[in-house]
Design a protein around this motif. Structure first.
Motif, PDB file in Angstrom:
ATOM      1  N   PHE A 142       6.041  -8.980 -10.151  1.00 28.64           N
ATOM      2  CA  PHE A 142       5.077 -10.062 -10.005  1.00 28.64           C
ATOM      3  C   PHE A 142       3.840  -9.567  -9.256  1.00 28.64           C
ATOM      4  N   LEU A 143       4.065  -8.911  -8.106  1.00 26.16           N
ATOM      5  CA  LEU A 143       2.947  -8.405  -7.305  1.00 26.16           C
ATOM      6  C   LEU A 143       2.190  -7.308  -8.053  1.00 26.16           C
ATOM      7  N   GLY A 144       2.910  -6.430  -8.745  1.00 24.07           N
ATOM      8  CA  GLY A 144       2.264  -5.364  -9.513  1.00 24.07           C
ATOM      9  C   GLY A 144       1.361  -5.910 -10.601  1.00 24.07           C
ATOM     10  N   SER A 145       1.829  -6.943 -11.282  1.00 20.56           N
ATOM     11  CA  SER A 145       1.035  -7.563 -12.333  1.00 20.56           C
ATOM     12  C   SER A 145      -0.244  -8.177 -11.763  1.00 20.56           C
TER      13      SER A 145
ATOM     14  N   ASP B  67       5.688   2.426   2.897  1.00 18.87           N
ATOM     15  CA  ASP B  67       4.741   3.504   2.647  1.00 18.87           C
ATOM     16  C   ASP B  67       3.466   2.869   2.125  1.00 18.87           C
ATOM     17  N   GLU B  68       2.324   3.306   2.651  1.00 22.64           N
ATOM     18  CA  GLU B  68       1.044   2.734   2.266  1.00 22.64           C
ATOM     19  C   GLU B  68       0.255   3.690   1.383  1.00 22.64           C
ATOM     20  N   PHE B  69      -0.379   3.117   0.349  1.00 23.24           N
ATOM     21  CA  PHE B  69      -1.272   3.867  -0.527  1.00 23.24           C
ATOM     22  C   PHE B  69      -2.576   3.089  -0.618  1.00 23.24           C
ATOM     23  N   SER B  70      -3.656   3.711  -0.180  1.00 21.17           N
ATOM     24  CA  SER B  70      -4.966   3.062  -0.181  1.00 21.17           C
ATOM     25  C   SER B  70      -5.948   3.906  -0.968  1.00 21.17           C
TER      26      SER B  70
ATOM     27  N   TYR C  38       3.490  -5.526  -1.070  1.00 24.29           N
ATOM     28  CA  TYR C  38       2.232  -6.103  -0.600  1.00 24.29           C
ATOM     29  C   TYR C  38       1.074  -5.398  -1.290  1.00 24.29           C
ATOM     30  N   PHE C  39       0.012  -6.160  -1.545  1.00 21.55           N
ATOM     31  CA  PHE C  39      -1.225  -5.536  -2.008  1.00 21.55           C
ATOM     32  C   PHE C  39      -2.417  -6.330  -1.493  1.00 21.55           C
TER      33      PHE C  39
ATOM     34  N   THR D   5      -8.375  -0.782  -2.463  1.00 23.71           N
ATOM     35  CA  THR D   5      -7.033  -1.321  -2.663  1.00 23.71           C
ATOM     36  C   THR D   5      -6.110  -0.804  -1.575  1.00 23.71           C
ATOM     37  N   ARG D   6      -5.152  -1.620  -1.223  1.00 20.54           N
ATOM     38  CA  ARG D   6      -4.082  -1.231  -0.295  1.00 20.54           C
ATOM     39  C   ARG D   6      -2.797  -1.729  -0.909  1.00 20.54           C
ATOM     40  N   GLN D   7      -1.878  -0.812  -1.131  1.00 18.79           N
ATOM     41  CA  GLN D   7      -0.576  -1.175  -1.682  1.00 18.79           C
ATOM     42  C   GLN D   7       0.503  -0.670  -0.737  1.00 18.79           C
TER      43      GLN D   7
END
Length: 131
Positions: free
Chosen positions: A103-106, A20-23, A49-50, A36-38
């Motif tokens: 890790f990616l969130g940080s 699911d993508e959140f931009s 992914y970000f 941002t793209r998460q």
């Protein structure tokens, strides 16, 4: 017979169709935008992914200034220049097992703050100005 060590594993995010993508975008100033793209595993809160980027609008076109993303097993930064040059610097190696989402969130949170605080310096660099 000798035992060969396994090749180093490299983190790669899952295919987009499994996520699911959140931009979002944020205007930092006139003609300066951060985006941002998460990507999260579908139906979960597991960040896989970000990308965080800054662009500058010139003559009606959005030009890339800087982007930090996490392809190819690393969190890395692309510094673009008006000339078309792209300098890339690795910031960290993504762990393959355990704690990847945290890790990616940080890193994503940290990079969003950096982009908001250094957008003027990024823009000067993009134009070729020496600070």
């Amino acid at each position: 017979m000798t035992i060969q060590p396994a090749e180093d594993e490299c983190y790669e995010p899952p295919p987009d169709e499994e996520c699911d993508e959140f931009s979002s975008t944020l205007d930092l100033a006139a003609n300066v935008r951060m985006g941002t793209r998460q990507m999260y595993m579908r139906g979960t809160s597991e960040l896989v992914y970000f990308a965080v980027w800054q662009s500058h609008k010139i003559d009606g076109r959005w030009e890339k200034v800087v982007r930090v993303d996490c392809h190819h097993g690393t969190v890395h930064r692309h510094d673009f220049a008006r000339s078309g040059d792209n300098e890339m610097a690795v910031l960290d190696v993504i762990p393959v097992k355990g704690g990847t989402s945290e890790f990616l969130g940080s890193w994503c949170t940290r990079i969003e703050l950096v982009m908001q605080n250094e957008w003027e310096a990024n823009l000067r660099r993009w134009h070729g100005d020496k600070e």
